[in-house]
Each structure stands twice: as structure tokens, then as C-alpha cells.
Design a protein around this motif. Structure first.
Motif, PDB file in Angstrom:
ATOM      1  N   ALA A 152       0.832  -1.209   0.000  1.00 36.77           N
ATOM      2  CA  ALA A 152       0.000   0.000   0.000  1.00 36.77           C
ATOM      3  C   ALA A 152       0.864   1.255   0.000  1.00 36.77           C
ATOM      4  CB  ALA A 152      -0.932   0.005   1.209  1.00 36.77           C
ATOM      5  N   SER A 153       1.844   1.323   0.889  1.00 36.86           N
ATOM      6  CA  SER A 153       2.656   2.548   0.968  1.00 36.86           C
ATOM      7  C   SER A 153       3.496   2.744  -0.284  1.00 36.86           C
ATOM      8  CB  SER A 153       3.530   2.547   2.227  1.00 36.86           C
ATOM      9  OG  SER A 153       4.535   1.556   2.134  1.00 36.86           O
ATOM     10  N   SER A 154       4.071   1.667  -0.812  1.00 38.00           N
ATOM     11  CA  SER A 154       4.909   1.823  -2.016  1.00 38.00           C
ATOM     12  C   SER A 154       4.069   2.182  -3.243  1.00 38.00           C
ATOM     13  CB  SER A 154       5.740   0.564  -2.269  1.00 38.00           C
ATOM     14  OG  SER A 154       4.923  -0.543  -2.556  1.00 38.00           O
ATOM     15  N   THR A 155       2.825   1.734  -3.290  1.00 39.93           N
ATOM     16  CA  THR A 155       1.948   2.079  -4.409  1.00 39.93           C
ATOM     17  C   THR A 155       1.486   3.527  -4.306  1.00 39.93           C
ATOM     18  OG1 THR A 155       1.213  -0.217  -4.540  1.00 39.93           O
ATOM     19  CG2 THR A 155      -0.147   1.426  -5.653  1.00 39.93           C
ATOM     20  N   ILE A 156       1.122   3.948  -3.110  1.00 36.18           N
ATOM     21  CA  ILE A 156       0.643   5.325  -2.915  1.00 36.18           C
ATOM     22  C   ILE A 156       1.754   6.335  -3.181  1.00 36.18           C
ATOM     23  CG2 ILE A 156      -0.163   6.970  -1.166  1.00 36.18           C
ATOM     24  CD1 ILE A 156      -1.762   4.536   0.020  1.00 36.18           C
ATOM     25  N   GLN A 157       2.950   6.073  -2.668  1.00 36.35           N
ATOM     26  CA  GLN A 157       4.024   7.053  -2.854  1.00 36.35           C
ATOM     27  C   GLN A 157       4.554   7.075  -4.285  1.00 36.35           C
ATOM     28  OE1 GLN A 157       7.183   6.256  -0.105  1.00 36.35           O
ATOM     29  NE2 GLN A 157       7.903   4.450  -1.179  1.00 36.35           N
ATOM     30  N   ALA A 158       4.176   6.100  -5.117  1.00 37.07           N
ATOM     31  CA  ALA A 158       4.674   6.033  -6.494  1.00 37.07           C
ATOM     32  C   ALA A 158       3.836   6.834  -7.484  1.00 37.07           C
ATOM     33  CB  ALA A 158       4.732   4.574  -6.941  1.00 37.07           C
ATOM     34  N   TRP A 159       2.836   7.590  -7.029  1.00 37.63           N
ATOM     35  CA  TRP A 159       1.976   8.293  -7.992  1.00 37.63           C
ATOM     36  C   TRP A 159       2.751   9.237  -8.919  1.00 37.63           C
ATOM     37  CZ3 TRP A 159       1.505  13.461  -8.445  1.00 37.63           C
ATOM     38  CH2 TRP A 159       1.851  14.253  -7.350  1.00 37.63           C
ATOM     39  N   PRO A 160       3.809   9.953  -8.447  1.00 38.69           N
ATOM     40  CA  PRO A 160       4.545  10.779  -9.429  1.00 38.69           C
ATOM     41  C   PRO A 160       5.232   9.921 -10.499  1.00 38.69           C
ATOM     42  CG  PRO A 160       5.077  11.448  -7.175  1.00 38.69           C
ATOM     43  CD  PRO A 160       4.316  10.158  -7.089  1.00 38.69           C
ATOM     44  N   GLY A 161       5.718   8.756 -10.096  1.00 38.79           N
ATOM     45  CA  GLY A 161       6.341   7.844 -11.058  1.00 38.79           C
ATOM     46  C   GLY A 161       5.350   7.295 -12.050  1.00 38.79           C
ATOM     47  N   LEU A 162       4.117   7.098 -11.617  1.00 34.18           N
ATOM     48  CA  LEU A 162       3.084   6.633 -12.539  1.00 34.18           C
ATOM     49  C   LEU A 162       2.814   7.677 -13.622  1.00 34.18           C
ATOM     50  CD1 LEU A 162       0.573   4.954 -10.049  1.00 34.18           C
ATOM     51  CD2 LEU A 162       2.294   3.854 -11.494  1.00 34.18           C
ATOM     52  N   VAL A 163       2.910   8.953 -13.238  1.00 29.78           N
ATOM     53  CA  VAL A 163       2.762  10.034 -14.226  1.00 29.78           C
ATOM     54  C   VAL A 163       3.916   9.973 -15.225  1.00 29.78           C
ATOM     55  CG1 VAL A 163       2.729  12.542 -14.540  1.00 29.78           C
ATOM     56  CG2 VAL A 163       1.432  11.500 -12.661  1.00 29.78           C
ATOM     57  N   VAL A 164       5.132   9.763 -14.721  1.00 32.77           N
ATOM     58  CA  VAL A 164       6.295   9.660 -15.617  1.00 32.77           C
ATOM     59  C   VAL A 164       6.139   8.457 -16.550  1.00 32.77           C
ATOM     60  CG1 VAL A 164       8.803   9.318 -15.738  1.00 32.77           C
ATOM     61  CG2 VAL A 164       7.842  10.812 -13.982  1.00 32.77           C
ATOM     62  N   LEU A 165       5.704   7.314 -16.012  1.00 37.74           N
ATOM     63  CA  LEU A 165       5.497   6.131 -16.850  1.00 37.74           C
ATOM     64  C   LEU A 165       4.433   6.391 -17.919  1.00 37.74           C
ATOM     65  CD1 LEU A 165       5.621   3.232 -14.205  1.00 37.74           C
ATOM     66  CD2 LEU A 165       7.450   4.008 -15.738  1.00 37.74           C
ATOM     67  N   ALA A 166       3.398   7.167 -17.582  1.00 42.33           N
ATOM     68  CA  ALA A 166       2.371   7.520 -18.563  1.00 42.33           C
ATOM     69  C   ALA A 166       2.945   8.384 -19.673  1.00 42.33           C
ATOM     70  CB  ALA A 166       1.203   8.234 -17.875  1.00 42.33           C
ATOM     71  N   VAL A 167       3.745   9.369 -19.287  1.00 43.00           N
ATOM     72  CA  VAL A 167       4.367  10.247 -20.285  1.00 43.00           C
ATOM     73  C   VAL A 167       5.299   9.433 -21.191  1.00 43.00           C
ATOM     74  CG1 VAL A 167       5.979  12.179 -20.590  1.00 43.00           C
ATOM     75  CG2 VAL A 167       4.130  12.339 -18.899  1.00 43.00           C
ATOM     76  N   LEU A 168       6.089   8.549 -20.603  1.00 42.27           N
ATOM     77  CA  LEU A 168       6.970   7.700 -21.414  1.00 42.27           C
ATOM     78  C   LEU A 168       6.154   6.805 -22.347  1.00 42.27           C
ATOM     79  CD1 LEU A 168       9.690   6.571 -18.840  1.00 42.27           C
ATOM     80  CD2 LEU A 168      10.014   8.056 -20.822  1.00 42.27           C
ATOM     81  N   SER A 169       5.045   6.280 -21.860  1.00 44.31           N
ATOM     82  CA  SER A 169       4.204   5.386 -22.680  1.00 44.31           C
ATOM     83  C   SER A 169       3.706   6.071 -23.941  1.00 44.31           C
ATOM     84  CB  SER A 169       3.009   4.893 -21.863  1.00 44.31           C
ATOM     85  OG  SER A 169       3.431   4.113 -20.782  1.00 44.31           O
TER      86      SER A 169
END
Length: 183
Positions: A152-169
């Protein structure tokens, strides 16, 4: 008479795959190193928020290099651990498992839905249960945390990285479309 398989130079496609592996493994080492120069805005590591070690496998998957993505995913945490001392051994174990799953999912999704912004984040979230299961099976990897708390904590704190992964995608497939010879 000598065996031609052992004496002949590598076939061009083998050399290309080894070059791809070296380039993407280098990127998987360089991106976390560079990202860790960014100051953290709270008490968690910047790498856990921006997910830089996931960039190279995602880019490999998006450009049609699925096998390279999986190998890089398995090796990158350990090469970084050996050279830079980070991630710590328990996190390297979790990352290797999670990133391999991420790479397989990203490669599968990229073959069908290349260029979609949701591809990287969905691959990351789809692989997250692998670290949960690993911690359920081996709770001594991170003794102070339960599998659920870590996931839970690692998924919640990764939201900025999810944005980066979306931009890369979105951007990688526009800049570097996959090609048949890469797979």
C-alpha cells in the motif's frame, strides 16, 4: 575440425540484442543515479516516488524489445546494488520480481495498445501483487513491514512515477516506433 558455432562471430541479430541489452542496462543504472540527485520532498526516497529503475524496461518493451526488457528488469536492481550499494538486498529481490512482471505485462500491452498513456501505469500496478505475494511468502525480507503495509505505501508514494510512466508510454512510441527486427 572445429565447431562453427563456437568459432564464428556472433550473428548480427545476436550482436544487436547484446547491444540493446547493454544500452538498456546502462539506462537502468543511470536513470536511478540521476534521479537520486533530486531532493526528496518528504522522508521517502525519491526513487520510490519517481520509479526511475522502471524507465529502461518500459522503453525496451515499448520499442519491441520485450526479451531485453525482462533481462534488464532482472539484472538492473542487482547491478545497481553491486555498483552503488542501492537498493538494499531485500528491495533488490522485490524489485527484480516486480520489474520482471512489469516488463512482461508492458511487453504484452505494448504489442496491442502501443502509445497509450495508461500502458506504463497499468503494467506497474499489475505487477505490484508480485511483491505482495513475495512478502507474504518471505516476510523476513522486510521484517518491520507487513506485505499489505509495504504494498500500500509503495503504491501510494509512487503516484509521481506513474505520471512519468504515462508520459513515457505516449512519447517513446512516437519518437521510437517498434520495429519487427527488435523483437
Amino acid at each position: 575440425m572445429s565447431d562453427p558455432a563456437t568459432t564464428s562471430p556472433a550473428r548480427p541479430w545476436e550482436r544487436a540484442r547484446l547491444l540493446d541489452l547493454a544500452v538498456f542496462l546502462g539506462l537502468a543504472m543511470l536513470s536511478p543515479w540521476v534521479v537520486h540527485f533530486i531532493p526528496s520532498w518528504d522522508d521517502s526516497p525519491v526513487g520510490a516516488k519517481l520509479l526511475p529503475i522502471f524507465y529502461a524496461p518500459l522503453i525496451a518493451a515499448l520499442t519491441g524489445r520485450g526479451q531485453v526488457a525482462v533481462v534488464v528488469a532482472l539484472l538492473a536492481p542487482w547491478v545497481n546494488h553491486l555498483i552503488f550499494g542501492m537498493p538494499a538486498r531485500p528491495i533488490a529481490i522485490l524489485l527484480s520480481i516486480e520489474m520482471a512482471g512489469f516488463s512482461i505485462v508492458a511487453t504484452s500491452l505494448a504489442s496491442r495498445w502501443s502509445g497509450q498513456a495508461w500502458l506504463g501505469p497499468v503494467a506497474y500496478l499489475a505487477a505490484k501483487p508480485l511483491s505482495f505475494l513475495t512478502l507474504l511468502l518471505f516476510p523476513s525480507l522486510l521484517p518491520p513491514l507487513s506485505a499489505a503495509a509495504y504494498t500500500a505505501s509503495s503504491t501510494i508514494q509512487a503516484w509521481p512515477g506513474l505520471v512519468v510512466l504515462a508520459v513515457l508510454s505516449v512519447t517513446v512510441t512516437k519518437m521510437f516506433p517498434p520495429h519487427a527486427s527488435a523483437s
